[in-house]
Structure formats: C-alpha cells, structure tokens
Scaffold this motif. Sequence first.
Motif, mmCIF file in Angstrom:
data_model
loop_
_atom_site.group_PDB
_atom_site.id
_atom_site.type_symbol
_atom_site.label_atom_id
_atom_site.label_comp_id
_atom_site.label_asym_id
_atom_site.label_seq_id
_atom_site.Cartn_x
_atom_site.Cartn_y
_atom_site.Cartn_z
ATOM 1 N N GLY A 97 -23.099 35.100 -10.515
ATOM 2 C CA GLY A 97 -22.921 33.685 -10.287
ATOM 3 C C GLY A 97 -23.761 32.924 -11.296
ATOM 4 N N PRO A 98 -24.481 31.878 -10.856
ATOM 5 C CA PRO A 98 -25.317 31.120 -11.799
ATOM 6 C C PRO A 98 -26.664 31.786 -12.082
ATOM 7 N N GLU A 99 -27.015 32.849 -11.335
ATOM 8 C CA GLU A 99 -28.344 33.441 -11.417
ATOM 9 C C GLU A 99 -28.403 34.513 -12.487
ATOM 10 N N GLN A 100 -29.400 34.394 -13.401
ATOM 11 C CA GLN A 100 -29.612 35.444 -14.395
ATOM 12 C C GLN A 100 -30.441 36.549 -13.757
ATOM 13 N N LEU A 101 -30.008 37.793 -13.966
ATOM 14 C CA LEU A 101 -30.652 38.944 -13.347
ATOM 15 C C LEU A 101 -31.693 39.532 -14.288
ATOM 16 N N ASN A 102 -32.707 40.148 -13.698
ATOM 17 C CA ASN A 102 -33.758 40.809 -14.483
ATOM 18 C C ASN A 102 -33.289 42.206 -14.847
ATOM 19 N N THR A 103 -32.976 42.407 -16.136
ATOM 20 C CA THR A 103 -32.432 43.701 -16.570
ATOM 21 C C THR A 103 -33.519 44.684 -16.979
ATOM 22 N N GLY A 104 -34.784 44.333 -16.778
ATOM 23 C CA GLY A 104 -35.848 45.311 -16.908
ATOM 24 C C GLY A 104 -36.369 45.527 -18.303
ATOM 25 N N SER A 105 -36.903 46.739 -18.511
ATOM 26 C CA SER A 105 -37.576 47.103 -19.757
ATOM 27 C C SER A 105 -36.573 47.246 -20.891
ATOM 28 N N PRO A 106 -37.074 47.291 -22.161
ATOM 29 C CA PRO A 106 -36.152 47.494 -23.294
ATOM 30 C C PRO A 106 -35.290 48.746 -23.151
ATOM 31 N N GLN A 107 -35.881 49.874 -22.674
ATOM 32 C CA GLN A 107 -35.083 51.092 -22.527
ATOM 33 C C GLN A 107 -34.019 50.932 -21.440
ATOM 34 N N GLN A 108 -34.366 50.196 -20.391
ATOM 35 C CA GLN A 108 -33.397 49.953 -19.325
ATOM 36 C C GLN A 108 -32.238 49.105 -19.837
ATOM 37 N N ARG A 109 -32.550 48.082 -20.694
ATOM 38 C CA ARG A 109 -31.496 47.270 -21.302
ATOM 39 C C ARG A 109 -30.668 48.089 -22.279
ATOM 40 N N ALA A 110 -31.308 49.060 -22.935
ATOM 41 C CA ALA A 110 -30.564 49.937 -23.851
ATOM 42 C C ALA A 110 -29.539 50.758 -23.084
ATOM 43 N N LEU A 111 -29.910 51.236 -21.886
ATOM 44 C CA LEU A 111 -28.956 51.985 -21.053
ATOM 45 C C LEU A 111 -27.804 51.074 -20.631
ATOM 46 N N LEU A 112 -28.125 49.851 -20.198
ATOM 47 C CA LEU A 112 -27.079 48.914 -19.783
ATOM 48 C C LEU A 112 -26.145 48.594 -20.947
ATOM 49 N N ALA A 113 -26.714 48.400 -22.141
ATOM 50 C CA ALA A 113 -25.885 48.090 -23.308
ATOM 51 C C ALA A 113 -24.938 49.238 -23.630
ATOM 52 N N ALA A 114 -25.447 50.473 -23.579
ATOM 53 C CA ALA A 114 -24.605 51.630 -23.880
ATOM 54 C C ALA A 114 -23.432 51.716 -22.917
ATOM 55 N N LEU A 115 -23.665 51.361 -21.656
ATOM 56 C CA LEU A 115 -22.583 51.402 -20.660
ATOM 57 C C LEU A 115 -21.612 50.239 -20.853
ATOM 58 N N LEU A 116 -22.139 49.047 -21.139
ATOM 59 C CA LEU A 116 -21.264 47.890 -21.320
ATOM 60 C C LEU A 116 -20.324 48.080 -22.506
ATOM 61 N N LEU A 117 -20.824 48.665 -23.573
ATOM 62 C CA LEU A 117 -20.010 48.821 -24.778
ATOM 63 C C LEU A 117 -18.961 49.914 -24.629
ATOM 64 N N ARG A 118 -18.944 50.651 -23.500
ATOM 65 C CA ARG A 118 -17.890 51.635 -23.259
ATOM 66 C C ARG A 118 -16.736 51.055 -22.452
ATOM 67 N N ASP A 119 -16.837 49.768 -22.145
ATOM 68 C CA ASP A 119 -15.717 49.063 -21.528
ATOM 69 C C ASP A 119 -15.215 49.741 -20.266
ATOM 70 N N GLY A 120 -16.156 50.113 -19.410
ATOM 71 C CA GLY A 120 -15.778 50.676 -18.111
ATOM 72 C C GLY A 120 -15.629 52.177 -18.086
ATOM 73 N N ARG A 121 -15.653 52.846 -19.257
ATOM 74 C CA ARG A 121 -15.510 54.306 -19.280
ATOM 75 C C ARG A 121 -16.858 54.965 -18.964
ATOM 76 N N THR A 122 -16.797 56.149 -18.420
ATOM 77 C CA THR A 122 -17.997 56.860 -17.997
ATOM 78 C C THR A 122 -18.715 57.457 -19.200
ATOM 79 N N ALA A 123 -20.046 57.335 -19.205
ATOM 80 C CA ALA A 123 -20.889 57.975 -20.214
ATOM 81 C C ALA A 123 -21.681 59.082 -19.537
ATOM 82 N N THR A 124 -21.641 60.271 -20.097
ATOM 83 C CA THR A 124 -22.380 61.390 -19.510
ATOM 84 C C THR A 124 -23.867 61.196 -19.761
ATOM 85 N N ALA A 125 -24.654 61.966 -19.020
ATOM 86 C CA ALA A 125 -26.104 61.867 -19.168
ATOM 87 C C ALA A 125 -26.536 62.242 -20.577
ATOM 88 N N SER A 126 -25.927 63.296 -21.134
ATOM 89 C CA SER A 126 -26.319 63.706 -22.491
ATOM 90 C C SER A 126 -25.956 62.628 -23.510
#
Length: 993
Positions: free
Chosen positions: A46-75
């Motif tokens: 909604g209008p609220e910005q969420l706290n996405t955490g540390s730089p590494q945590q944002r890096a994980l979120l970015a990697a998932l967002l750029l896959r456009d909904g497809r699953t990324a394995t742990a490796s």
Amino acid sequence: MVDVPRVPEQRRPASGNTPEERTEGHPPEVPTSRFSVLGPVRAWHGPEQLNTGSPQQRALLAALLLRDGRTATASELIDALWGEEPPSQALAAVRTYASRLRKVLPPGALVSESGGYAVQLADGALDLALAEDLWSAAEKARGTGDLCQARTLVNKALGLWDGEPLANVPGPYADTQRTRLGEWRLQLVETRLDMDLELGCHAEAVSELTALTAAHPLRERLRELLMLALYRSGRQAEALAVYADTRRLLADELGVDPRPGLKELQQRILQADPGLAEPSAPSQEPATTVVRPAQLPATVPDFTGRASFVNELSDILSTAEGRVMAVSALAGIGGVGKTTLAVHVAHVARTHFPDGQLYVDLQGAGARVAEPETVLGAFLRALGTADSAIPDSLEERAALYRSVLDGRRVLVLLDNARDAAQVRPLLPGMEGCAALVTSRVRMVDLAGAHLIDLDVMSPEEALLLFTRIVGEERVTSEREAALDVVAACGFLPLAIRIAASRLAARRTWTVSTLAAKLADERRRLDELQAGDLAVKATFELGYGQLEPAQARAFRLLGLADGPDLSLAAAAAVLDLSLDETEDVLESLVDTSLVESAAPGRYRYHDLVRLYARACAERDEQPPGERDAAMSRLLDFYLASAARVYAIERPGDRTVDHLEPTEHAGQDFSDDTKALDWLHSEAACILACVQQSLGAGMLRRAVDLLLASKDLAESGASSLRYELATTAARDAAAAAGDAYAEGRTRVGLAQVMMRVGGHFEAAAAELARAAQLAVDSADPWLGGNAPNEQGIAAACMKQYAESESFFLKAIEAFRADDNRPGEASALCNLSRVLVAVGRTTKGIEIAEQGVEIYDDLGLTLRLANAKYALGISLGHAGRHAEALDQLTDALQMFVENRQRLWEGTSHYRIAQVHLQARRPALAAKHAEQALATGFIGGDWMRANVLTVLGTSLDSLAQLDRARACWQEALAIHEGSGALEADEVRALLNPVAAA
C-alpha cells in the motif's frame, strides 16, 4: 536509426495488460505490493514502505525480483550473493535472509518451492516490468508513425529510474544486472533523443547531449546525435569540432578511428547536405504544433463578380507546381475589394497547396507597418518550427523560412503591403509555392510578379452585391432606387457593403429611404475626387448614418495608435461604463466600421482609422475633447500598469512617485492575471506612450514606462520598449523637463545594459540623469540613477566608482524610506565587494538585501537578491549554497516570465558548476542559457560562450571549445569589451603566460 534497446533478460508481458491496453479502459488498480529495482531495492505494501533489511538481504530480494516470479535454487542464490567464494555458512545465511524477508513482505509474497525461493509478483508490481511494457508500447507506436506517443512512452519508462539501479546492493549478480540495466537506460535515452531530433527539437537536445557526451565520452552514438543537433541549430563549426574531438579521443584512448556512420555525418555536414536540414523520417507532430497551417480568413458568403480576375489568378495558382514561384500582386485604392478577392481566390486554389496556407495583414497603410522579421517568426511557428530554433536576424529568418518550405506546396497571402521591400523577404521562393500580395501601390519593382490593377465594380456587379446583402425581394421592387444607391457608392465594394448592411439591419427602411439619404451630398465627398479621397467618400456614407453616441465613439476611439483596444480601454476613452461601451462598440461592428478582433477587443481597418481621425478633427466639439479622450486612455494604462507593478513588487516606493491619475485603472484578482494583462497590452501601452509625449501628458507617459518596465526584460517587447523610451527621452529633453528626462534616461540605460550589454552608452545616459536628479529634486531619480550608475561601472570593472555609486544610492533610498530600493543597491554592492576580494563582507551585504525582500514579500525582487547572493557565494567557494540561491532565483524568474533573467540565471549556475569542477553540468546550463534565445544581448551571449568553451575544454572537447571561444572573441572585439583579453588568453595560453 539507433539499435533497438533490449533488456537481455527473461521478461514476459502479462497478457492484456500492456500500457497501451491499460490506457484505453479504466485505469488499472494500483498493486497492493510494489517493488523497485531501478534505483534502491525497495518494497511497499500500500502506501507504506517496508524495511528490506541489510544489503545482503536486499541482494537476495533483488535476485528473486529479477527472475520475474520464477524459482531460484539455493545454489543459484549463493552464487548471486557471493560468487565463487561463498562463506562457509552461506546456505544458512540465505535461509535467514529469506526468513526475515518473509516476515516483512505481505503474506504469500515470498514462497518456498523445490528447495528454492520465488517472489510472486502481480501485474505492474515491479518498476522494471512497467518500463519494459512501456518500451514495448513505444516500439509499436513508432512503428505506426506515432512518434509523439512513442517519445512520451519512452519518457515515462525513463521516469521510472530513481538513480543507479540496484543501488548499494552487493554481490556479483547485482554488479552484472546493474551494468545491464544502466546500459539499457542509456539506449533508451539515445532512442528518445533520436526521436527528439526527428520531431525537430534539436535546439532543446543540445544541452542534454552535451552533458551525456561528457559523462560517456567514448559513446559514438551520442556524439553523432550531438553533431546533428548542433548542425540543425545553425552551429556547424561546433558540430565539426565535436567530430574532431571524438576522432582524437578514440585515437588516444582506444587507437581506433570513428565508425563509418560518424565519418559520413561529418562529410555531409561539410557539404551542407540538404538532407540534414530536416528530420530523416516523417514524424508525427504534437497535436499543439501546426504543421499544415490553414490561416486564410473566411471568404465572404456573398462574394460577387470579379469573374475574369478569379479565373486569371486561379489559373496562375493552379499551375504553380513545377514553377520556381508564382507571385501575383493586386493593387488598387482602399475599399476596392483587394483582400476580398485575394481571400476568395486563395480558397478556390487551396486544393493545389496541400501543405498549407499562410496569411498576414502587413498593415502597410498604417503608421506602424508589420516588420518582416516579426512576420517571418509567426510564419515559422505556424509551420512547426520551435521558438528556440528561430534566429534573430531578418536574413537568417528568411533563409530558414525558405528551407522549411523546401519540398512543400504552400500558398502565402500577404495582405495590405506597403511596398516591395516589405514583401521580398516573405516570398517563399521555392518550386510549388505561390504568393498573393495586395497593396495600395503597384509593385512594379517586385521582380517576376504578375500585376493586376483592381478597379471598382461594374454597375451590374455592384447591384448584384447589393442584392445579395439586402435580399432579392426588397431590391426587385425598387430596382431604380437600388441603382441610385450603388451609383452613390461609386461602385466601390466596401461602400456598397456598408450601405447594404445598414439597410439589411433596418427592416423598417425601404431602399428608397436609403437612396434618399445617400443623395444628400453633404453626407459624402465629391465622386470625382481621386485617390484616398474616394475611399473617404465611401466611409462618409456609413458615418453619416450613425447615431450621435455611435459617431462620438467612432471618432474618439480612432484616435488611439495601438493595434486594437480592449473593452476596458475603450470605456476609459469614452468615459462610459463597460456595458454602455460594449453596446455602442457592437453597434459599430454591425456597420463594419469597427472590427471585433477577439472577444472584448476592437480594432479599425487602417483606412477607416484615418477617416475616423479626420472626422474627429472636423466634428468633435469642444475641440479639447480629443485631448481629453487621449488623456483618459493614458490614465487608464498608467493606473492599470501601476497596479500590476504594485502586485509584483509590494512595498516598492516607485508607485508612490508616479504622477496621479483620474482613472482608477483595471482591477486584477491575482498576479497571474495582472501579468497576463501587462503582456497582452504591451503594443497598446507602448503606442500610447509614444502618442502622449506632448505638453500636459509627457510626465504621465514617462511614468507609464516606469510602471511597465517588466516589458523591457520580457524579451518579446524589449525593442519596442527601447524605442518608446528613446522617443520619450528626446521629447523630455526638448521640453526642458528635468523630471521626465531624468527618468527616461534611467529607463533607457536599464534597457541598454540588460538587453544590449551597451555599458558605456548607458553610463553616459546615467551621468546626465544624475545631474537631472539634482536639478529636479526627484527622490525616485535620486536613488535609481546612482544605483544604475553602479551597475554600469561594475560591468566595466570600475569597481571603486561602482562602490561609491551604490553607497550614494543606499543613502538616497534610505532617505526616501524605500526599502526595496535599499535592498537592490545592497545586493548590487555585494557583487562589487566580492569582485575586489572582500567576499565575507559581500555575502553579508547580499544577505541583508535578501532579508529585506523576504520580509516585504517581494517575489520578483527577491529573485534578483537571491541571484546576487548566489553569485557572491559562488565566488566564496560555497558552491552548494550558491546553487540553492541561484536555483530559487531561476524558478522565480520563470514564474514571473522574465526570460532575460531566466537565461542569465542558467549562465550563473553554469559558472558555479565550473568553479566546483563540474564541467558537464556547467556545459548543460550554459547550453540552456543559449537556448532561451534572450540573455541580454551579444555581450552576455559572448560570456556564456566563454563559460561553455571552458566547460568543454575541461571535458576534452577541445575543438568545440575553441569554436565557442572564437565566436565569443569576435563578439567582444566587435564591441570593444574588456573581456576580449580574457578570451584571447584562453585561445592562446602560451602567449598569455
């Protein structure tokens, strides 16, 4: 055509939800959750910005967002975050980051699948997906030829970027994606700039391209676009200098030559290839840009006779294709129907000119004829040329006009010309185009023109015209009386139309009634008189039929010199209420003696105006009423302009020192309406000034110039303002009026300095004004004369004298309790103190001026103060503060339509960026200063070019820098400016050392 920008990733547009589809129906619902990667990695619910955490945590979120909904394995995620050297607890860290994100994101957003993770995205939830959809829609629009829509969509896509993509996100995957997304953005920018040039926005693109080439010096496509934009802006030398800089840079950095496309463009520029003068492909123009003008006035529905002339002219125009140019010139006395015939023929022939028809009234029979350069500016705008691309001189405008018409088939109707000299620059001169010219004189010196002498109508044609206006039934029953009427009209079409229109409007009159009235020779001049007197005779017919109130209005309103009159101005002339004035004016419009130029505005045909003045001299009683009417008009303009001045400058004492008026003037509900009025009435105000320089009105005319001083710095009216001020100065000097002469000399000096950069001439005017201030004991003059003297001395680097002048001005303003004047002198003094090294004191003084203006709420004057403070702060090395002040000033100048100060503010911002070693931004603002087209004359233009050249030199664009300096040097040497030595040193640093 540039390479098509692509994102080399896995996006797939959601079915049925492209930007084009979303705009056709109802607006799409905003997704509950949104994510961004085209900048910092962020998430909203909604209008609220969420706290996405540390730089590494944002890096994980970015990697998932750029896959456009497809699953990324742990490796895959471990590789994305750490690459080939992951920590020993990498898998546990990934799970921890995922767990934390799951708690922050909305339920169901982050899911675990097959030992990996995925982010579920709704349509439109990711900014990158929106950008891709916008680009896809832009491709489609461009493919269908809708270039404007394509450009808009690309701009929307670019607007989704918020700084560096994946900003501050660590890891090799983020690094790769950051580079990819940055490259795609640059490709989008190149595509948009390519479309800008196709749409003819080359002058506007130069500033942005200059900055981009500085940021990406090895990107040849940007260099190519910059060369083309400069060439189309008339800056061929700089365009070639860009190529020379590029060739040297590529050789030094990479050891390679420019690509073939760049070399080919250089050769085409050297050869002045006509194909470069316009966009390389047809473009869809914006809806607000006229590219096929249809300016012909409406043809009269009762056009009558002239069959042989219609056929003759139509044949000439219909065969214009394949000929160099067809020119037909119609000559005859006023009222003979030249314009009516020309407009009718132009409508008949318009199908042979599918690219448009241009029309202008050249006002050749009036006291102030239309200037060819002004007409050319209007024509170029009607043909789709941007204001910023229209040059200043008559020769350059005429050349551009012919270039724009090349390959087009356009008909030009030049109505009411004074002579051939006025017409020649306006002729299209291109194959397939044609011109129709009307004039009171035979244009035997217009080479190649087909000349037609238009005489009065035959009796048969005259009777037919009369019948069509009055009605066949009324004329048939009184044919002999109708013949008497048209004979009394001298068979002159205008006279017939006036008489018939009055009869048609009076159903109780018979034709015999009108004929009996016209038979009275006291109501018209002898039919045997020739020349203009014949025209005057026809006007006498209509004038003699007017009621007393109508006749008085006709006489008195014709005395004003302006191009037209507003309803309020006319009410002042007539000393009537607005309602009464409107009633009498509309009745005059019905008789065709007055035209309604627009709702609430009225004008005379030039010959009718002359006739009205003759009537006023003959009939107005008492004779002093003519002077009284013009005095009321002057009062109206002065009182109204004083109100505008007071609204723009609350607390300014100038309005207290103006001559008193008996008319209250016009009311304005806000400052926007006040400025609208001032600029729309500019021509009328300045005409009134020049008409009011006699005894009894001189001082008020001079004060009207003071109250409307915004016109001097607006750009559009500066030249007319200078001419009016010069005339007022000469009149005041001849009258021995020290008060009026001193004020006009100050006003003239202001225009000389701010618009033309002529400081020595201004100083001479001001020296005389200073003496007149003593003689007249005028408190306004006592403060403003030394204040302007200080400005002139400072611009000539005479700093000691300048400081003395400003101190004198401050003392005079304080004695007059003129706080805005005091603040102005303080701000001016601050710049002198900084220039001589007393920087701290200069800044302190400027801040005092800003504080005064701020306390008084003087928006426009506050802008001037911030401008001065910004300059002082820049010299002190306080660059961030300087830019804050100058940026504020720039915005205020834009809001107050001060084009001159807008341009000079960009110049000062460029100087500060240069001082702060930011040459790319300096070059950008210097280009914007030049693009305004109005920065204070050649002297200031040369200063801007010097700064631009220095910025380009710092960017290693050496040849283009020298081109700018050489142009600046030529200007300074031509005017004898002191700055010439500084530019010579830049061009020849060894000799200067």
